[in-house]
Motif scaffolding. Structure first.
Motif, PDB file in Angstrom:
ATOM      1  N   THR A   1       0.826  -1.214   0.000  1.00 18.75           N
ATOM      2  CA  THR A   1       0.000   0.000   0.000  1.00 18.75           C
ATOM      3  C   THR A   1       0.857   1.259   0.000  1.00 18.75           C
ATOM      4  N   ASN A   2       2.052   1.183   0.594  1.00 17.84           N
ATOM      5  CA  ASN A   2       2.943   2.345   0.547  1.00 17.84           C
ATOM      6  C   ASN A   2       3.372   2.633  -0.893  1.00 17.84           C
ATOM      7  N   GLY A   3       3.776   1.585  -1.617  1.00 18.76           N
ATOM      8  CA  GLY A   3       4.196   1.772  -2.996  1.00 18.76           C
ATOM      9  C   GLY A   3       3.045   2.110  -3.914  1.00 18.76           C
ATOM     10  N   TYR A   4       1.927   1.422  -3.749  1.00 19.29           N
ATOM     11  CA  TYR A   4       0.779   1.593  -4.645  1.00 19.29           C
ATOM     12  C   TYR A   4       0.033   2.904  -4.382  1.00 19.29           C
ATOM     13  N   LEU A   5      -0.471   3.055  -3.161  1.00 16.68           N
ATOM     14  CA  LEU A   5      -1.239   4.256  -2.839  1.00 16.68           C
ATOM     15  C   LEU A   5      -0.351   5.497  -2.781  1.00 16.68           C
ATOM     16  N   GLY A   6       0.897   5.322  -2.328  1.00 19.63           N
ATOM     17  CA  GLY A   6       1.800   6.463  -2.245  1.00 19.63           C
ATOM     18  C   GLY A   6       2.093   7.055  -3.606  1.00 19.63           C
ATOM     19  N   THR A   7       2.364   6.207  -4.589  1.00 17.53           N
ATOM     20  CA  THR A   7       2.635   6.683  -5.940  1.00 17.53           C
ATOM     21  C   THR A   7       1.391   7.315  -6.558  1.00 17.53           C
ATOM     22  N   ILE A   8       0.250   6.654  -6.379  1.00 17.22           N
ATOM     23  CA  ILE A   8      -0.994   7.166  -6.961  1.00 17.22           C
ATOM     24  C   ILE A   8      -1.396   8.496  -6.328  1.00 17.22           C
ATOM     25  N   SER A   9      -1.184   8.648  -5.032  1.00 17.43           N
ATOM     26  CA  SER A   9      -1.553   9.909  -4.369  1.00 17.43           C
ATOM     27  C   SER A   9      -0.770  11.080  -4.945  1.00 17.43           C
ATOM     28  N   VAL A  10       0.490  10.859  -5.289  1.00 21.10           N
ATOM     29  CA  VAL A  10       1.301  11.921  -5.896  1.00 21.10           C
ATOM     30  C   VAL A  10       0.836  12.192  -7.322  1.00 21.10           C
ATOM     31  N   LEU A  11       0.521  11.138  -8.069  1.00 15.43           N
ATOM     32  CA  LEU A  11       0.054  11.314  -9.443  1.00 15.43           C
ATOM     33  C   LEU A  11      -1.282  12.043  -9.500  1.00 15.43           C
ATOM     34  N   PHE A  12      -2.153  11.768  -8.550  1.00 13.33           N
ATOM     35  CA  PHE A  12      -3.475  12.393  -8.543  1.00 13.33           C
ATOM     36  C   PHE A  12      -3.395  13.907  -8.328  1.00 13.33           C
ATOM     37  N   VAL A  13      -2.362  14.363  -7.637  1.00 14.07           N
ATOM     38  CA  VAL A  13      -2.210  15.814  -7.469  1.00 14.07           C
ATOM     39  C   VAL A  13      -2.041  16.477  -8.835  1.00 14.07           C
ATOM     40  N   ASN A  14      -1.243  15.876  -9.697  1.00 10.50           N
ATOM     41  CA  ASN A  14      -1.056  16.412 -11.042  1.00 10.50           C
ATOM     42  C   ASN A  14      -2.326  16.335 -11.875  1.00 10.50           C
ATOM     43  N   ASP A  15      -3.151  15.337 -11.605  1.00  9.36           N
ATOM     44  CA  ASP A  15      -4.365  15.151 -12.398  1.00  9.36           C
ATOM     45  C   ASP A  15      -5.418  16.211 -12.135  1.00  9.36           C
ATOM     46  N   ILE A  16      -5.392  16.832 -10.962  1.00  4.60           N
ATOM     47  CA  ILE A  16      -6.459  17.773 -10.624  1.00  4.60           C
ATOM     48  C   ILE A  16      -6.052  19.240 -10.823  1.00  4.60           C
ATOM     49  N   VAL A  17      -4.853  19.473 -11.353  1.00  3.63           N
ATOM     50  CA  VAL A  17      -4.409  20.849 -11.602  1.00  3.63           C
ATOM     51  C   VAL A  17      -4.179  21.056 -13.092  1.00  3.63           C
ATOM     52  N   GLU A  18      -4.136  22.324 -13.498  1.00  2.00           N
ATOM     53  CA  GLU A  18      -3.840  22.642 -14.887  1.00  2.00           C
ATOM     54  C   GLU A  18      -2.361  22.382 -15.163  1.00  2.00           C
ATOM     55  N   GLU A  19      -2.056  22.276 -16.440  1.00  2.00           N
ATOM     56  CA  GLU A  19      -0.681  21.945 -16.820  1.00  2.00           C
ATOM     57  C   GLU A  19       0.319  22.979 -16.324  1.00  2.00           C
ATOM     58  N   HIS A  20      -0.067  24.268 -16.408  1.00  2.00           N
ATOM     59  CA  HIS A  20       0.864  25.314 -15.977  1.00  2.00           C
ATOM     60  C   HIS A  20       0.997  25.397 -14.456  1.00  2.00           C
ATOM     61  N   GLU A  21       0.128  24.659 -13.718  1.00  2.00           N
ATOM     62  CA  GLU A  21       0.186  24.674 -12.255  1.00  2.00           C
ATOM     63  C   GLU A  21       0.985  23.492 -11.687  1.00  2.00           C
ATOM     64  N   ARG A  22       1.389  22.580 -12.541  1.00  2.00           N
ATOM     65  CA  ARG A  22       2.001  21.338 -12.057  1.00  2.00           C
ATOM     66  C   ARG A  22       3.350  21.555 -11.381  1.00  2.00           C
ATOM     67  N   GLY A  23       4.112  22.513 -11.866  1.00  2.00           N
ATOM     68  CA  GLY A  23       5.399  22.774 -11.237  1.00  2.00           C
ATOM     69  C   GLY A  23       5.242  23.227  -9.799  1.00  2.00           C
ATOM     70  N   MET A  24       4.338  24.179  -9.567  1.00  2.17           N
ATOM     71  CA  MET A  24       4.089  24.660  -8.212  1.00  2.17           C
ATOM     72  C   MET A  24       3.430  23.588  -7.360  1.00  2.17           C
TER      73      MET A  24
END
Length: 199
Positions: A147-170
C-alpha cells in the motif's frame, strides 16, 4: 527600389507580428488558491507517508518470530521483514497502472483504512491474542509495503491530475513539502511510540 523597400518593410512587420504571437504568455499562479485546490490531495499524501514511517522501520523491526525463535537471536527475522517490505513496496509501484477503481475523490478512504495496520502490527509486536504466528506479521508487513508503494505513488500522481498543466510545477513543490512533512512527523512520532509500546 521604392516598391521593394515597402515590400521588405511589410515582410519585416509580418515576421515581427508572428514572433510576438508565438512568444509564450506569462501566467501568474495564485499560490494560496492552488493550495486550497489541492489541499485534500496533499493531506492524503501527508497521511499516507506519516502512517508508513509510524510503523516502518521502528515497529516492524521489533516483531519477533514465534515459529522460528532462533531467527530472533541472529536478528535475521527483522531483515526478512524489511526485505518483504521492500519487495512489496516495489510491486505496489509497478501495479500503479491498474487503478480503475481509484479516484482523487475516494483515495482518502483507502488511506484511512490503511491506518488499521497500526493496531495489527502492534499486536504482532506484543504477541497479543492469536497474533503469535509468523504468517500474520508477514502478511501485515506485506500489506504495509504494497500500500505504501501503490497508494503512495498514486496519491502523488493524482495531485497532477487535478491541476492545470501550468500549475504542475508549483503543485509538485507543495507535494514534495507534504510528503517530506509526513515522513518527518511519522518518524518522530514512531520514536515516541516505540518507547511507549516496548516499555
Amino acid at each position: 527600389n521604392y516598391e521593394s523597400c515597402i515590400a521588405s518593410t511589410e515582410d519585416s512587420e509580418s515576421i515581427a507580428a508572428i514572433i510576438r504571437v508565438s512568444e509564450p504568455s506569462v501566467i501568474i499562479i495564485d499560490r494560496s488558491k492552488l493550495l486550497r485546490k489541492i489541499a485534500t490531495s496533499e493531506l492524503v499524501v501527508f497521511s499516507l507517508f506519516f502512517s508508513t514511517l509510524l510503523l516502518w522501520p521502528p515497529l516492524v523491526t521489533e516483531i519477533r518470530s514465534f515459529n522460528f525463535p532462533y531467527l530472533n537471536e541472529t536478528k535475521w527475522y527483522s531483515l526478512i521483514l524489511l526485505l518483504l517490505f521492500a519487495v512489496s513496496d516495489c510491486v505496489g509501484r509497478l501495479a500503479t497502472p491498474y487503478r480503475s477503481f481509484l479516484k482523487p475523490s475516494n483515495l482518502w478512504a483507502f488511506v484511512a483504512i490503511r491506518f488499521a495496520l497500526f493496531p495489527l502490527i502492534v499486536c504482532s509486536v506484543k504477541g497479543y491474542y492469536f497474533f503469535t504466528n509468523d504468517a500474520y506479521s508477514m502478511l501485515f508487513v506485506n500489506l504495509l509495503g504494497f500500500t505504501n508503494g501503490y497508494l503512495g505513488t498514486i496519491s502523488v500522481l493524482f495531485v497532477n491530475d487535478i491541476v492545470e498543466e501550468h500549475e504542475r510545477g508549483m503543485a509538485g513543490t507543495y507535494t514534495g513539502f507534504f510528503l517530506n512533512l509526513g515522513l518527518v512527523c511519522g518518524g518522530s512520532m514512531a520514536f515516541l511510540l516505540r518507547k511507549w509500546i516496548m516499555s
